[in-house]
Structure formats: C-alpha cells, structure tokens
Design an enzyme around this catalytic site. Structure first.
Site, PDB file in Angstrom:
ATOM      1  N   SER A 322      38.341  77.611   0.605  1.00 32.37           N
ATOM      2  CA  SER A 322      38.988  76.883  -0.171  1.00 32.37           C
ATOM      3  C   SER A 322      39.090  77.388  -1.696  1.00 32.37           C
ATOM      4  O   SER A 322      39.906  77.057  -2.506  1.00 32.37           O
ATOM      5  CB  SER A 322      38.314  75.532  -0.092  1.00 32.37           C
ATOM      6  OG  SER A 322      38.773  74.577  -1.086  1.00 32.37           O
ATOM      7  N   TRP A 325      41.654  79.847  -2.072  1.00 25.48           N
ATOM      8  CA  TRP A 325      43.048  79.273  -2.284  1.00 25.48           C
ATOM      9  C   TRP A 325      43.438  79.211  -3.658  1.00 25.48           C
ATOM     10  O   TRP A 325      44.509  79.031  -4.223  1.00 25.48           O
ATOM     11  CB  TRP A 325      42.875  77.905  -1.477  1.00 25.48           C
ATOM     12  CG  TRP A 325      44.411  77.264  -1.590  1.00 25.48           C
ATOM     13  CD1 TRP A 325      45.386  77.369  -0.774  1.00 25.48           C
ATOM     14  CD2 TRP A 325      44.671  76.355  -2.499  1.00 25.48           C
ATOM     15  NE1 TRP A 325      46.418  76.377  -0.931  1.00 25.48           N
ATOM     16  CE2 TRP A 325      45.982  75.863  -2.109  1.00 25.48           C
ATOM     17  CE3 TRP A 325      43.995  75.632  -3.530  1.00 25.48           C
ATOM     18  CZ2 TRP A 325      46.488  74.929  -2.770  1.00 25.48           C
ATOM     19  CZ3 TRP A 325      44.571  74.596  -4.286  1.00 25.48           C
ATOM     20  CH2 TRP A 325      45.792  74.316  -3.936  1.00 25.48           C
ATOM     21  N   HIS A 326      42.355  78.728  -4.616  1.00 25.87           N
ATOM     22  CA  HIS A 326      42.686  78.438  -5.828  1.00 25.87           C
ATOM     23  C   HIS A 326      43.175  79.512  -6.684  1.00 25.87           C
ATOM     24  O   HIS A 326      43.744  79.297  -7.758  1.00 25.87           O
ATOM     25  CB  HIS A 326      41.409  77.563  -6.301  1.00 25.87           C
ATOM     26  CG  HIS A 326      41.210  76.245  -6.021  1.00 25.87           C
ATOM     27  ND1 HIS A 326      40.804  75.935  -4.952  1.00 25.87           N
ATOM     28  CD2 HIS A 326      41.664  75.193  -6.591  1.00 25.87           C
ATOM     29  CE1 HIS A 326      40.654  74.423  -4.595  1.00 25.87           C
ATOM     30  NE2 HIS A 326      41.132  74.034  -5.585  1.00 25.87           N
ATOM     31  N   GLY A 327      42.715  80.575  -6.305  1.00 33.86           N
ATOM     32  CA  GLY A 327      43.107  81.596  -7.379  1.00 33.86           C
ATOM     33  C   GLY A 327      42.452  83.112  -6.899  1.00 33.86           C
ATOM     34  O   GLY A 327      41.500  83.244  -6.054  1.00 33.86           O
ATOM     35  N   PHE A 479      48.270  77.504  -9.497  1.00 31.44           N
ATOM     36  CA  PHE A 479      47.780  77.763  -8.068  1.00 31.44           C
ATOM     37  C   PHE A 479      48.723  77.754  -7.002  1.00 31.44           C
ATOM     38  O   PHE A 479      48.450  77.880  -5.849  1.00 31.44           O
ATOM     39  CB  PHE A 479      46.522  76.768  -7.650  1.00 31.44           C
ATOM     40  CG  PHE A 479      45.405  76.760  -8.633  1.00 31.44           C
ATOM     41  CD1 PHE A 479      44.772  78.018  -9.184  1.00 31.44           C
ATOM     42  CD2 PHE A 479      44.864  75.522  -9.126  1.00 31.44           C
ATOM     43  CE1 PHE A 479      43.810  77.890 -10.089  1.00 31.44           C
ATOM     44  CE2 PHE A 479      43.766  75.564 -10.012  1.00 31.44           C
ATOM     45  CZ  PHE A 479      43.404  76.730 -10.629  1.00 31.44           C
TER      46      PHE A 479
END
Length: 479
Positions: A322, A325-327, A479
């Site tokens: 997770s 996923w953001h960066g 994102f």
C-alpha cells in the site's frame, strides 16, 4: 482539469445540460457523451496519455469477452495474466522504472562497485494508479466468475474513464459501477441537491482547509532544521489536515458530481480522524484502496486464516505494498512499514475489530476514554505522516527526532495566519463531529429549518472566497 478551477466550473454545467436535456432519452447517447466528456477531462492535462487509457481499456475489454468463452483453465489463466502484465507493466514503467534503476545502482554501491544507470525523463500519467486498479479488478472478477463480462464496449470504456473519479478515485469495482451504465438514469432532484451539498463540502475541505494548511506544512517541512520540536509537531499536524482535506475533499466532489449524473459511488472516507485505534483508522481512510488490497491481495495470500507467522507476513505485505502504491520513494515504504507496526499488536491480540461502530453513537460528546484513544491514534498517525510527506528517509528521520527533542515542550512559533488556520480546523472538526454518522459531514443539514440551513450554506460559500488558501494541486494526482 482541476475540480476547483474555472475550467471545471464551465465544463461541468455544459456536460450536465447536454446529458439531461439533449441525450436523456437515449441511454447509448448518454454513455457516449460521458465517454467523450471523460476523455476531454483527462486530455486537458496531456492528450498524449489518452492512448494509454484507451489501450488499457481495449485490453481488459477483450480479455473479459475472451474469458466468457474460455473454459480451459490454462487459457483463462493466460488471459488473466495478459491483463495483469499489461496493466501493472504500464504502471511499473511510468511510475517505478527510475526508482528500481536507481535502487539497483545504489545496491551495487554498497558493495564497493559503481554502476551508472540511465534515468528516463518519464512524465507520470495522471491517475494511472487509480484507473489501472479499477480496470484490473474487472478482469480478476470476470476470471473468478464473480462478474459477467460486458459486451457493451461503450459502457466499459465509460466505466474505466468516468471523469468524476478518474484521476483520484474512489477506485470503483466493476460490479458496482459498470451495471449503472446499463440502466437508464432518471434525474432525481433530491439526489442532485445532495450531490451539490457534497460538492460544496468537498470544495471547503480542499480550498479552505487543505490549501491553508499546505502553506504552513510546506514552510515548516522545507525548513525543518530551523524550528523547535513543538513547531515541527504543529507542521506535521498541518500536513495531516492538508492531506485529509485534500484527498477526502476530492472524493466528496467526485461522489457529489457523480450524483448529478445519476450514479452512486462508494464512500471513500468515513471520518478517519475520529478513530479509536489504527485498525479503525484504516477501515475509514481511503476505503476503496484498503478494500481493494484486502480483496485482491490480503485474502488471496491467506488473510488471517493461517498461523501467527502468516498473519504477520500478510499484514506487512499489505501495508508495505500500500505504501509503495503511493509512490516510488523509500519514504512511502517506510510509511507503510510503520503503519504495519502500529497494526500488529491489535491483530495479535485479536482486538483489531473492537471499534467497528461510530464513536459516541447517539451521544453529543465522547467519554474520556474515547477522547484519549482518538488523541493517541491521531498522534501516531501524524508521526507516520512525517515519512509520507518527507522528501527522503534522512529528512523524515531528522524531522521525527526534532519533534521528540527537548524543545517539544516549548511554545510553537505561530503567526496570525497560522492561528487563523487552526481556528478553521476547529470549525471543520466540529462540523465533521456532528455529521460523523452520515456519508459526509453536512448531509444531515437538510433536516434543519430553512432559516438555519441557508445561512449555513451561505457561510460556507463566503468562507470559500474569504479564506481561500494559496492554490495547490491535489496531492493524490501524483499517485
């Protein structure tokens, strides 16, 4: 095209009028209009990336139709992997190529070798993480026979590119949103009014709360070495409200805009800063992403069904993925790791499902225990946000050490504008508290007398103009 821009203020009424007054009698024309509007909306940033979303839509549409006639398990797996490789391949290339290349080179440096890697000048397509997960979930659900594949290519393309939630969610499941493109929509005045009310509150969150908080969060984070621990903590608090107002504000505008066109999207935020533990926080924060990872990663890995080691492994996998996923930055991975550490004691004690109801439901005020729980949860969440906001791990670590220095108990440096922003946050929290059992904070305002309701609306509109912060791009666009 930003939701808080003049462009969108012109775009939305035009599409609304064409949708309800020109194409109302023909469902196919309505879907074509939404598809065209969505591509205009997305192409407003960079028209070149329209081919990317179109290609991704084509792949998953044909994967779905092929799965409908494929009974051989090997063929079905090949089709699914086509969807996974194409979607995650695009995401990996545009978002993570430079990160992996540089990390690979750094690993060689640790062993005394030098490796030069070429960094590509890649522009990250807006919203790629969101629509990639949305279309990927369609292929997975069709593969698992949880969803019948669509034969309506216009409806499917419209589902993938639906402009209100295209670039920053909510990440809708096909089984919820796609069927809404099959059914004739009717204009319902109460739904439209409710949508406008949610748009208004979303704009307040973004323009008044998030953008004002961003001014002080950016100033303090960019010059963190010059401030005391108390001021650094205040900067982290400002960022906590910036990211909440920014992202949940976008979700509110997206959901409200969808209602104007007869669509219902899932709730994406459920007042997370009133959570009593970190598990409750993650049930209330970015719900569409949390549930996506739960259904398509956590449960397939075994979820909580295995032994203690499997539970620990799956918890760290879900939070670290997770974060990633953001960066493409180690700070996001660290942020995910920290939240996994927060969550672990609750899971091991089987207390992660303790607080599943709304805090102080049916009461005006929480009790002292609940106040302490909320304050502690907000505090540890805010510390984790430092890693999310920092430019690199070193800055995040130095910033955190600065907070917990002896100067934490000194008087923070506050300008008059900062005090004004804190006052706005207090007003915001009061409104959110009294609306905490609703889909959004001011949903229940409609039951108030007209002589209370309309002054409230007018007051919010006035605040949008009087307390407008310096314009900031929506955080989650990156994102």
């Amino acid at each position: 095209m930003f939701f808080n821009s003049i462009d969108f203020a012109v775009f939305l009424p035009i599409v609304f009028v064409l949708y309800w007054f020109v194409t109302q009698r023909n469902l196919k024309l309505q879907n074509i209009l939404l598809l065209a509007a969505s591509y205009v909306f997305y192409g407003w940033w960079d028209w070149r990336f329209l081919s990317l979303i179109a290609f991704s839509s084509c792949v998953d549409y044909f994967v779905g139709t092929s799965l409908a006639s494929a009974n051989n398990i090997k063929k079905r797996k090949v089709l699914l992997w086509v969807s996974i490789v194409v979607n995650l391949g695009f995401l990996g290339f545009f978002k993570y190529y430079n990160f992996f290349a540089e990390s690979f080179a750094d690993a060689f440096t640790l062993f005394g070798s030098q490796m030069n890697v070429s960094r590509l000048n890649i522009v990250l397509p807006v919203g790629i993480s969101f629509y990639t997960f949305q279309t990927l979930s369609y292929s997975i659900d069709v593969y698992k026979k949880k969803l019948e594949p669509t034969k309506d290519i216009i409806a499917f393309f419209s589902f993938v590119s639906f402009f209100p939630q295209l670039v920053a969610g909510p990440i809708e499941r096909a089984k919820n949103l796609l069927p809404q493109f099959y059914s004739k929509r009717h204009f319902v005045y109460s739904d439209a009014v409710n949508g406008m009310r949610q748009i208004l509150w979303g704009l307040f969150k973004k323009v008044v709360i998030a953008d004002n908080c961003a001014t002080f969060a950016n100033m303090i984070f960019d010059n963190s070495g010059d401030y005391s621990g108390s001021t650094l903590l205040l900067g982290a608090v400002f960022f906590a409200f910036q990211i909440y107002g920014d992202f949940s504000g976008y979700s509110d505008i997206a959901i409200g805009t969808s209602r104007l066109f007869g669509f219902n999207l899932m709730q994406n935020f459920a007042f997370p800063y009133f959570s009593r533990d970190i598990a409750e926080f993650w049930r209330r924060w970015h719900i569409s992403l949390s549930t996506w990872f739960r259904d398509y990663l956590y449960i397939p890995l075994g979820g909580s069904r295995g032994g203690t080691w499997m539970k620990i492994r799956n918890t760290f996998v879900i939070f670290i993925v997770s974060g990633f996923w953001h960066g493409a930055n180690w700070t996001f991975i660290a942020w995910g790791f920290i939240n996994a550490l927060y969550f672990l004691p609750l899971m091991l004690n089987n207390s992660n499902r303790t607080n599943t109801n709304t805090i102080a439901l049916g009461k005006v005020f929480p009790n002292l225990k609940e106040v302490a729980q909320v304050c502690f949860t907000f505090f540890i969440t805010t510390i984790a946000w430092v890693f999310f906001r920092a430019e690199n791990i070193n800055q995040a670590w130095d910033y955190t050490l600065g907070i917990f220095s002896s100067s934490l108990f000194s008087k923070p440096e506050l300008s008059e504008n900062a005090i004004m922003s804190l006052s706005l946050i207090c007003f915001f929290l009061i409104v959110e508290w009294f609306g905490r059992n609703k889909q959004f904070a001011i949903q229940g305002v409609d039951v108030l007398p007209i002589y209370v309701r309309w002054p409230f609306y007018i007051g919010i509109i006035v605040m949008l103009f009087v307390f407008t912060g310096e314009e900031q791009a929506f955080i989650y666009f990156q994102f």
